[in-house]
Write a protein that holds these residues in place. Structure first.
Motif, PDB file in Angstrom:
ATOM      1  N   ALA A  78       0.835  -1.203   0.000  1.00  0.00           N
ATOM      2  CA  ALA A  78       0.000   0.000   0.000  1.00  0.00           C
ATOM      3  C   ALA A  78       0.871   1.255   0.000  1.00  0.00           C
ATOM      4  CB  ALA A  78      -0.928  -0.007   1.207  1.00  0.00           C
ATOM      5  N   SER A  79       1.949   1.254   0.776  1.00  0.00           N
ATOM      6  CA  SER A  79       2.854   2.409   0.832  1.00  0.00           C
ATOM      7  C   SER A  79       3.552   2.623  -0.504  1.00  0.00           C
ATOM      8  CB  SER A  79       3.887   2.216   1.942  1.00  0.00           C
ATOM      9  OG  SER A  79       3.256   2.160   3.203  1.00  0.00           O
ATOM     10  N   HIS A  80       3.986   1.518  -1.127  1.00  0.00           N
ATOM     11  CA  HIS A  80       4.639   1.613  -2.435  1.00  0.00           C
ATOM     12  C   HIS A  80       3.695   2.224  -3.465  1.00  0.00           C
ATOM     13  CE1 HIS A  80       7.206   0.237  -5.842  1.00  0.00           C
ATOM     14  NE2 HIS A  80       6.034   0.150  -6.444  1.00  0.00           N
ATOM     15  N   ASN A  81       2.476   1.713  -3.524  1.00  0.00           N
ATOM     16  CA  ASN A  81       1.527   2.214  -4.515  1.00  0.00           C
ATOM     17  C   ASN A  81       1.090   3.646  -4.211  1.00  0.00           C
ATOM     18  OD1 ASN A  81       1.492  -0.125  -6.147  1.00  0.00           O
ATOM     19  ND2 ASN A  81       0.072  -1.126  -4.740  1.00  0.00           N
ATOM     20  N   ALA A  82       1.036   4.007  -2.927  1.00  0.00           N
ATOM     21  CA  ALA A  82       0.709   5.387  -2.568  1.00  0.00           C
ATOM     22  C   ALA A  82       1.794   6.335  -3.074  1.00  0.00           C
ATOM     23  CB  ALA A  82       0.554   5.512  -1.053  1.00  0.00           C
ATOM     24  N   ALA A  83       3.055   5.898  -2.988  1.00  0.00           N
ATOM     25  CA  ALA A  83       4.161   6.707  -3.511  1.00  0.00           C
ATOM     26  C   ALA A  83       4.040   6.852  -5.018  1.00  0.00           C
ATOM     27  CB  ALA A  83       5.498   6.069  -3.132  1.00  0.00           C
ATOM     28  N   MET A  84       3.588   5.786  -5.681  1.00  0.00           N
ATOM     29  CA  MET A  84       3.409   5.866  -7.128  1.00  0.00           C
ATOM     30  C   MET A  84       2.347   6.895  -7.492  1.00  0.00           C
ATOM     31  SD  MET A  84       3.915   2.089  -8.797  1.00  0.00           S
ATOM     32  CE  MET A  84       4.088   2.897 -10.384  1.00  0.00           C
ATOM     33  N   PHE A  85       1.267   6.934  -6.725  1.00  0.00           N
ATOM     34  CA  PHE A  85       0.223   7.927  -6.996  1.00  0.00           C
ATOM     35  C   PHE A  85       0.735   9.343  -6.754  1.00  0.00           C
ATOM     36  CE2 PHE A  85      -3.086   4.498  -6.577  1.00  0.00           C
ATOM     37  CZ  PHE A  85      -3.623   4.687  -7.840  1.00  0.00           C
ATOM     38  N   ARG A  86       1.558   9.524  -5.729  1.00  0.00           N
ATOM     39  CA  ARG A  86       2.132  10.857  -5.490  1.00  0.00           C
ATOM     40  C   ARG A  86       2.992  11.289  -6.671  1.00  0.00           C
ATOM     41  NH1 ARG A  86       3.028   8.729  -0.292  1.00  0.00           N
ATOM     42  NH2 ARG A  86       5.279   8.506  -0.671  1.00  0.00           N
ATOM     43  N   LEU A  87       3.768  10.353  -7.186  1.00  0.00           N
ATOM     44  CA  LEU A  87       4.621  10.656  -8.339  1.00  0.00           C
ATOM     45  C   LEU A  87       3.770  10.961  -9.573  1.00  0.00           C
ATOM     46  CD1 LEU A  87       7.337  10.799  -9.782  1.00  0.00           C
ATOM     47  CD2 LEU A  87       7.225   8.319 -10.077  1.00  0.00           C
ATOM     48  N   ILE A  88       2.736  10.163  -9.799  1.00  0.00           N
ATOM     49  CA  ILE A  88       1.863  10.369 -10.954  1.00  0.00           C
ATOM     50  C   ILE A  88       1.205  11.739 -10.886  1.00  0.00           C
ATOM     51  CG2 ILE A  88      -0.320   9.613 -12.003  1.00  0.00           C
ATOM     52  CD1 ILE A  88       0.572   6.730 -11.308  1.00  0.00           C
ATOM     53  N   ASP A  89       0.804  12.153  -9.699  1.00  0.00           N
ATOM     54  CA  ASP A  89       0.182  13.471  -9.546  1.00  0.00           C
ATOM     55  C   ASP A  89       1.187  14.587  -9.837  1.00  0.00           C
ATOM     56  OD1 ASP A  89      -2.239  12.350  -8.915  1.00  0.00           O
ATOM     57  OD2 ASP A  89      -1.941  12.466  -6.735  1.00  0.00           O
ATOM     58  N   ARG A  90       2.434  14.394  -9.403  1.00  0.00           N
ATOM     59  CA  ARG A  90       3.461  15.407  -9.687  1.00  0.00           C
ATOM     60  C   ARG A  90       3.733  15.512 -11.175  1.00  0.00           C
ATOM     61  NH1 ARG A  90       8.647  15.182  -5.771  1.00  0.00           N
ATOM     62  NH2 ARG A  90       9.158  16.954  -7.131  1.00  0.00           N
ATOM     63  N   LEU A  91       3.852  14.364 -11.842  1.00  0.00           N
ATOM     64  CA  LEU A  91       4.078  14.378 -13.286  1.00  0.00           C
ATOM     65  C   LEU A  91       2.843  14.881 -14.024  1.00  0.00           C
ATOM     66  CD1 LEU A  91       6.024  11.001 -13.733  1.00  0.00           C
ATOM     67  CD2 LEU A  91       6.950  13.330 -13.778  1.00  0.00           C
ATOM     68  N   GLY A  92       1.668  14.554 -13.495  1.00  0.00           N
ATOM     69  CA  GLY A  92       0.436  15.036 -14.111  1.00  0.00           C
ATOM     70  C   GLY A  92       0.360  16.543 -14.111  1.00  0.00           C
ATOM     71  N   ALA A  93       0.857  17.173 -13.040  1.00  0.00           N
ATOM     72  CA  ALA A  93       0.859  18.637 -12.965  1.00  0.00           C
ATOM     73  C   ALA A  93       1.781  19.245 -14.012  1.00  0.00           C
ATOM     74  CB  ALA A  93       1.286  19.081 -11.571  1.00  0.00           C
ATOM     75  N   LEU A  94       2.702  18.429 -14.533  1.00  0.00           N
ATOM     76  CA  LEU A  94       3.618  18.892 -15.574  1.00  0.00           C
ATOM     77  C   LEU A  94       3.163  18.471 -16.966  1.00  0.00           C
ATOM     78  CD1 LEU A  94       7.001  18.090 -13.772  1.00  0.00           C
ATOM     79  CD2 LEU A  94       5.879  20.306 -14.011  1.00  0.00           C
ATOM     80  N   GLY A  95       1.956  17.960 -17.046  1.00  0.00           N
ATOM     81  CA  GLY A  95       1.387  17.639 -18.357  1.00  0.00           C
ATOM     82  C   GLY A  95       1.514  16.192 -18.790  1.00  0.00           C
TER      83      GLY A  95
END
Length: 271
Positions: A186-203
């Motif tokens: 769960a922690s690993h996948n939560a980190a993946m979502f945080r990363l996806i959101d950061r990259l999403g903010a960059l398009g």
């Protein structure tokens, strides 16, 4: 009024006459919707739209209405500036090194970029899912057989050019501690979502492959015959894609095996 219908001039007259009436009564206010019948309000809004615009068309200046219009204009201007800034930032394509840097900054212990054409797939992995040791086979939208055939899953990956391979490292001494392992996943996948959101903010708009089957819902809506609650957010695991993870890790210079009490978990972000 023509054939029982209000014309624009009728609406303007209604507003100006009401305003004069209010002034005569020394009521220090402007005409409100509640001063008119529902039919009159519908007609006025049909011609002029928002109420402040109707007042303005009738030559009635409301400081309050003007303030609202000005605030709305400012909000729209700020939103437009923010969108343009995001577009400018997103328009600049990040280098692989920059993306890896963002991943490491997000908390991953390892990250590497590889072309999807170099990913090794092996449909022989699918029977392991069919053994259903995790209990999710046929019970989770993100797991086999509902996620797709090995061929369909491979095609989904190859629709992207690059894969950001991600790993997290965890101290674990007892593989039978299923509760702890679930927490790690769960922690690993939560980190993946945080990363996806950061990259999403960059398009960036990519696809996540998690360290396990999707656990956004407990339980998944599939057994109840209900539609997926997060169709744009759910993710399948590396096993469901029949990806040879050990080879993928080695190609990215990462340690795949459990060593010295450290267990690595892997995920992929396709872009």
């Amino acid at each position: 009024m023509t054939n029982g219908k209000y014309e624009k001039e009728d609406c303007l007259r209604l507003l100006t006459e009401k305003y004069k009436e209010l002034l005569a009564k020394e009521e220090n206010r402007y005409p409100k919707r509640s001063d008119f019948s529902d039919r009159e309000v519908v007609a006025i809004k049909a011609f002029f739209g928002p109420w402040p615009r109707a007042l303005e068309a009738a030559g009635i200046k409301s400081p309050r209405a003007d303030d609202r219009l000005e605030k709305n204009r400012e909000k729209r201007a700020r939103a437009k500036r923010a969108r343009n800034a995001a577009k400018r930032e997103g328009a600049r394509k990040l280098s692989d090194e920059e993306i890896i840097g963002i991943a490491l900054d997000t908390g991953f212990s390892g990250a590497g970029v590889i072309g999807t054409e170099h990913i090794v797939f092996d449909a022989a992995f699918r029977p392991y899912c069919e053994e259903n040791l995790c209990g999710q086979y046929g019970a989770n939208y993100s797991c086999p057989p509902d996620c797709g055939t090995p061929e369909e899953m491979k095609a989904r990956v190859l629709a992207y050019k690059k894969a950001l391979v991600l790993s997290t490292s965890w101290e674990i001494s007892d593989f039978s501690d299923s509760e702890k392992i679930r927490g790690i996943r769960a922690s690993h996948n939560a980190a993946m979502f945080r990363l996806i959101d950061r990259l999403g903010a960059l398009g960036y708009r990519g696809l996540m492959i998690g360290a396990s089957g999707c656990m956004l819902c407990h339980p998944c809506k599939l057994p109840a015959g209900e539609p997926c609650a997060f169709p744009d957010r759910r993710y399948s695991c590396l096993s469901a894609y029949c990806i040879y993870v050990k080879k993928l890790a080695e190609d990215c210079g990462m340690t795949y095996d459990y060593r010295d009490g450290i267990l690595p978990f892997f995920g992929v972000y396709l872009f």
